[in-house]
Design a protein around this motif. Structure first.
Motif, PDB file in Angstrom:
ATOM      1  N   GLN A  56     -14.748 -16.490  15.681  1.00  0.00           N
ATOM      2  CA  GLN A  56     -15.617 -15.670  15.815  1.00  0.00           C
ATOM      3  C   GLN A  56     -16.666 -16.575  14.327  1.00  0.00           C
ATOM      4  N   ASP A  74     -18.563 -25.337  22.112  1.00  0.00           N
ATOM      5  CA  ASP A  74     -20.503 -26.228  23.051  1.00  0.00           C
ATOM      6  C   ASP A  74     -21.477 -26.751  22.230  1.00  0.00           C
ATOM      7  N   THR A 108     -24.995 -25.387  23.357  1.00  0.00           N
ATOM      8  CA  THR A 108     -25.580 -23.477  22.856  1.00  0.00           C
ATOM      9  C   THR A 108     -25.787 -24.524  21.240  1.00  0.00           C
ATOM     10  N   THR A 143     -17.525 -19.898  26.931  1.00  0.00           N
ATOM     11  CA  THR A 143     -17.392 -20.557  26.030  1.00  0.00           C
ATOM     12  C   THR A 143     -18.396 -21.191  25.732  1.00  0.00           C
ATOM     13  N   ILE A 144     -19.999 -21.337  27.261  1.00  0.00           N
ATOM     14  CA  ILE A 144     -20.570 -21.638  26.968  1.00  0.00           C
ATOM     15  C   ILE A 144     -21.909 -20.687  25.853  1.00  0.00           C
ATOM     16  N   ASN A 195     -20.171 -18.280  23.978  1.00  0.00           N
ATOM     17  CA  ASN A 195     -19.638 -18.256  23.035  1.00  0.00           C
ATOM     18  C   ASN A 195     -19.145 -16.886  22.591  1.00  0.00           C
ATOM     19  N   PRO A 206     -16.176 -14.599  22.972  1.00  0.00           N
ATOM     20  CA  PRO A 206     -14.798 -13.829  22.145  1.00  0.00           C
ATOM     21  C   PRO A 206     -13.379 -13.523  22.942  1.00  0.00           C
ATOM     22  N   LEU A 233      -9.600 -17.901  24.134  1.00  0.00           N
ATOM     23  CA  LEU A 233      -8.479 -17.173  23.419  1.00  0.00           C
ATOM     24  C   LEU A 233      -7.904 -18.023  24.365  1.00  0.00           C
ATOM     25  N   ASN A 255      -8.905 -21.950  23.303  1.00  0.00           N
ATOM     26  CA  ASN A 255      -8.317 -22.157  22.083  1.00  0.00           C
ATOM     27  C   ASN A 255      -6.707 -22.641  22.086  1.00  0.00           C
TER      28      ASN A 255
END
Lengths: 526, 317
Positions: free
Chosen positions: A209, A247, A250, B259-260, B262, B264, B269, B272
């Motif tokens: 994060q 992304d 983004t 993902t777009i 963001n 978490p 997970l 990644n």
């Protein structure tokens, strides 16, 4: 194609002045983005978190980019890439070039409040010499010892100019100084408790994060004005909030809406979108050596004539334009290293023979090589689009001279495994990170993809590494260049830039060579 | 009912066992090496080999699996190779954002689909029906990431009323949390609504054509009561099934949406972990996703009984 080493992509001057109205009444030195506000924090979106923050172990740029604001080194470089002291107040080299004495700066504190002493340097350098690539190259057999609390002595087995270069290296695997308490309890795995003497200290790392750095209030700067990475390193912002935003779209949209102040790794295709926005600015710096690797262990390219045929066939402008979308983001050079490093590593060797782009001669060379139409697998990865885009064009160009070329693409983790297996490919497009030392270029290593094995290279490298002065090393760099064009371990395609973008109230100082933005010199006017 | 529930719970064990073997094998047969990811792309082969050895990756896969299984049955799924926490902790941490997104998206989907689908069925062939079907068609045809990007461009970049991307827990800061949640919830929920809308409409149409509705109508039951009390309740089964399946898919991670925007969550997970070849996390997330899917399906089956008394399940069911 561009020829300058680095320039702004296009700054909208009117937009710049517009942002100055922001009404900052800070009394710090005005700069290009208005009055820098030292109380402001920089919010920075980067694509992925580093695997760890230990440069002794990790060879990734993501590690060094974040860690070099936290951890410091004995020596560093200025904007002319000259070696300057950092944690050392001064250093002396004995006349025989084998003994280095470092007088440490007094009063330097670690983020945990303890004082830096010679023992910290000795334990840190021992670990770095043992674990890191540059450490193993130049410091195997060397001894580090504390003369007294503020003096460290390094004894080399043979004199080498590379010692200073490696100790001042700000990039991957830089020689970080940790408190000795951390080193003595560390294993060979990455250190997780990151404590250094740098201008920033690590406050929090939330996996996947964010990572938060705060200005280190107890920072004791070196003397002198900021100059490259040398001089006063006091942080220009109160802290940096790294956000991991995989992304790319983004990241760009977040910059446009002010969610982020700074985004790294703008995809080449998105650079135009950033430039159209008057509230943003973009810049780039060269960092990637895009190389076409030959499988020299087996197959047609074990024959140097076949390698020469391919090298002769390539039209590098077409390949690099496809790779990075825009000619302003690449540079062609005869040097194995970046064009932007030519100040430190000048060479004219290969200027006449680089990028011949002669398909008739290439066909002739291919015929002479004994190539009889065997399938040639080119491997590339879409995780680094420049690799894939270049490979597509290379495939077509090679078909043009009669090579039966196919293209296999893999995700990055698979690619790194496939490229180590010589039975799985003939040609590979690999983006390599630039190195400050030509002896560290990965294609010179027999254990790296492509299996370079050349007694001639070994002899040149041995001579090069035992050079006592930079001038001597440079003359051997010319030898290395001659070997490069004679043996053709890879075909250098070009230098590719990395693009970053900021809002107009952010002022960024980019280091020389391929260093990229210097974190502590970034300022924000808010 | 209790017996049935227990039986169904026991039946989960063999499914989980099979999934664990398949996934373990797939993960370890896929090329790529976490040691390479830890050390970086230009680390020497010898260093990568040494770290692989220390991480125990060079031992036979079957042995590694048995060790994993031995720990897993005690609830220990190992530690992430990158996140500096246990797999259980990583899944728990990332499940919170995903659950918030899933619930918000489902609320959006149900709020759009159930009323619109019911009304479209009631006035079948009307302009409202045509509109609802058109909306549904577009919703099904447009991928959620496209809708997400359009929403970002209009609401975040154009009008600047909502943030582009990010996450804040609604438990920590409800206002900020909801602002971050709104766009992903709409982009994901709208696409699900398209699917739910069709299911609702078809189910309501079925029920409306049945004899007992005709009979109720002839007895003079008001149209609104007929529609919402008699029809919708009886049309509930397929709708609940669809909602359940959707929710199952949602809590296992809306990979692209996460993902777009963001977020978490579990999807991030997973992605990644794949990129880094973080074997313990990969195995843990897939096991969690499987379990979540199975439990949601079971819950849906149990809810059938509540919605439709005719199939209230007995111990022999």
């Amino acid at each position: 194609m561009r020829t300058s080493t680095r320039r702004s992509v296009a700054l909208a001057a009117t937009a710049l002045t517009g942002v100055l109205v922001a009404g900052c009444s800070s009394d710090t030195t005005p700069d290009g983005a208005g009055s820098a506000n030292p109380a402001a924090r920089l919010i920075m979106a980067i694509p992925a978190q580093p695997p760890n923050l230990d440069p002794d172990v990790s060879t990734t740029t993501a590690t060094s980019d974040v860690a070099n604001g936290i951890l410091e080194t004995l020596l560093t470089t200025d904007e002319k890439q000259q070696v300057r002291p950092m944690l050392a107040a001064k250093y002396d080299v004995s006349p025989d070039g084998k003994t280095y004495t470092f007088d440490l700066r007094k009063g330097v504190k670690f983020h945990d409040g303890t004082d830096l002493d010679a023992n910290d340097v000795v334990t840190s350098m021992d670990r770095w010499s043992r674990l890191s690539g540059p450490g193993q190259t130049y410091f195997t057999g060397a001894t580090w010892r504390a003369v007294d609390d503020d003096t460290v002595r390094l004894d080399l087995t043979t004199p080498t100019f590379g010692a200073l270069l490696a100790l001042a290296n700000p990039n991957e695997q830089f020689p970080a100084v940790y408190p000795s308490e951390i080193i003595t309890t560390a294993t060979d795995e990455p250190i997780t408790k990151i404590v250094g003497t740098g201008p920033f200290q690590l406050r929090e790392w939330i996996p996947d994060q964010s990572l938060t750095l705060d200005r280190f209030d107890g920072y004791v700067p070196a003397d002198g004005e900021p100059n490259g990475r040398a001089g006063n390193r006091t942080a220009g912002v109160a802290g940096i909030d790294f956000k991991f935003v995989p992304d790319a779209a983004t990241r760009v949209l977040g910059l446009q809406t002010g969610e982020y102040d700074f985004i790294s790794e703008v995809p080449y295709d998105n650079a135009a979108q950033v430039l159209e926005d008057d509230s943003l600015k973009a810049d780039s710096y060269p960092v990637t050596l895009l190389n076409l690797y030959y499988n020299k262990a087996q197959g047609p390219f074990a024959d140097v004539n076949a390698r020469r045929a391919v090298d002769t066939a390539l039209d590098r402008d077409a390949i690099m334009t496809a790779a990075v979308s825009d000619p302003q983001f690449y540079t062609l050079t005869n040097s194995m290293m970046l064009e932007s490093q030519s100040g430190l590593w000048p060479t004219a060797v290969g200027k006449d023979t680089f990028n011949p782009h002669d398909t008739d001669r290439a066909r002739q060379l291919l015929a002479d090589s004994g190539y009889r139409g065997a399938p040639v697998r080119i491997i590339a990865t879409r995780d680094y689009l420049e690799s894939y885009n270049a490979a597509v064009v290379i495939q077509e160009q090679l078909k043009g001279i009669g090579v039966d070329a196919s293209l296999d693409t893999y995700d990055w983790p698979t690619f790194t495994e496939v490229r180590d297996d010589p039975t799985k490919w003939e040609l590979a497009v690999i983006p390599n990170t630039a190195k400050s030392d030509p002896g560290s270029l990965v294609f010179t290593r027999p254990d790296f993809a492509g299996s370079t094995k050349s007694p001639q290279l070994d002899a040149i490298l041995a001579e090069y590494r035992s050079s006592t002065t930079l001038e001597q090393a440079r003359s051997h760099y010319d030898d290395l260049q001659r070997w490069f064009y004679d043996y053709l371990p890879v075909s250098k395609l070009g230098d590719a830039d990395t693009v970053f973008a900021t809002t107009t109230n952010v002022d960024v100082v980019v280091g020389p060579g391929f260093e990229g933005p210097i974190s502590w010199r970034t300022t924000v006017a808010k | 009912m209790l017996n049935y529930t227990l039986k169904r719970l026991l039946a989960l064990i063999p499914v989980l066992a099979v999934v664990s073997v398949v996934i373990f094998a797939l993960i370890h047969l896929t090329p790529g090496n976490p040691a390479r990811a830890i050390l970086g792309p230009e680390a020497s082969a010898a260093d990568v080999e040494a770290l692989s050895e220390r991480l125990g990756l060079n031992r036979p896969v079957a042995l590694q699996y048995l060790e994993w299984l031995g720990r897993a049955v005690t609830g220990n799924f190992g530690d992430s190779l990158f996140l500096r926490k246990s797999v259980t902790q990583a899944v728990a941490d990332n499940a919170v954002p995903t659950a918030q997104l899933a619930i918000a998206a489902l609320v959006v989907a149900v709020a759009i689909a159930v009323p619109l689908g019911t009304l479209a069925a009631r006035w079948r062939g009307s302009p409202l029906d045509a509109l609802a079907m058109g909306v549904s068609l577009v919703g099904m045809a447009v991928p959620s990431f496209v809708l997400g990007l359009i929403l970002i461009l209009v609401l975040a970049v154009g009008l600047r009323v909502l943030p582009v991307a990010g996450y804040e827990s609604v438990f920590d800061d409800p206002v900020r949390g909801l602002r971050y949640l709104l766009l992903p919830a709409i982009s994901l929920g709208a696409v699900l609504a398209a699917f739910l809308l069709r299911t609702t409409r078809a189910a309501v149409l079925d029920v409306l054509a049945s004899d007992y509705i005709q009979a109720a109508r002839s007895r003079g039951v008001t149209e609104s009561r007929l529609l919402f009390r008699h029809t919708l309740r009886n049309a509930g089964l397929p709708i609940v099934t669809a909602v359940g399946l959707t929710f199952g898919a949602l809590i296992t991670g809306a990979v692209v949406t996460e993902t777009i925007f963001n977020i978490p969550g579990i999807g991030s997970l997973l992605v990644n972990a794949i990129k880094r070849r973080d074997y313990p996390v990969l195995q843990g997330v897939v096991m969690f996703a499987t379990l979540a899917y199975l439990v949601v399906n079971l819950a849906v089956d149990l809810v059938y009984g509540l919605v439709d008394p005719r199939i209230r399940l007995s111990g022999n069911g």
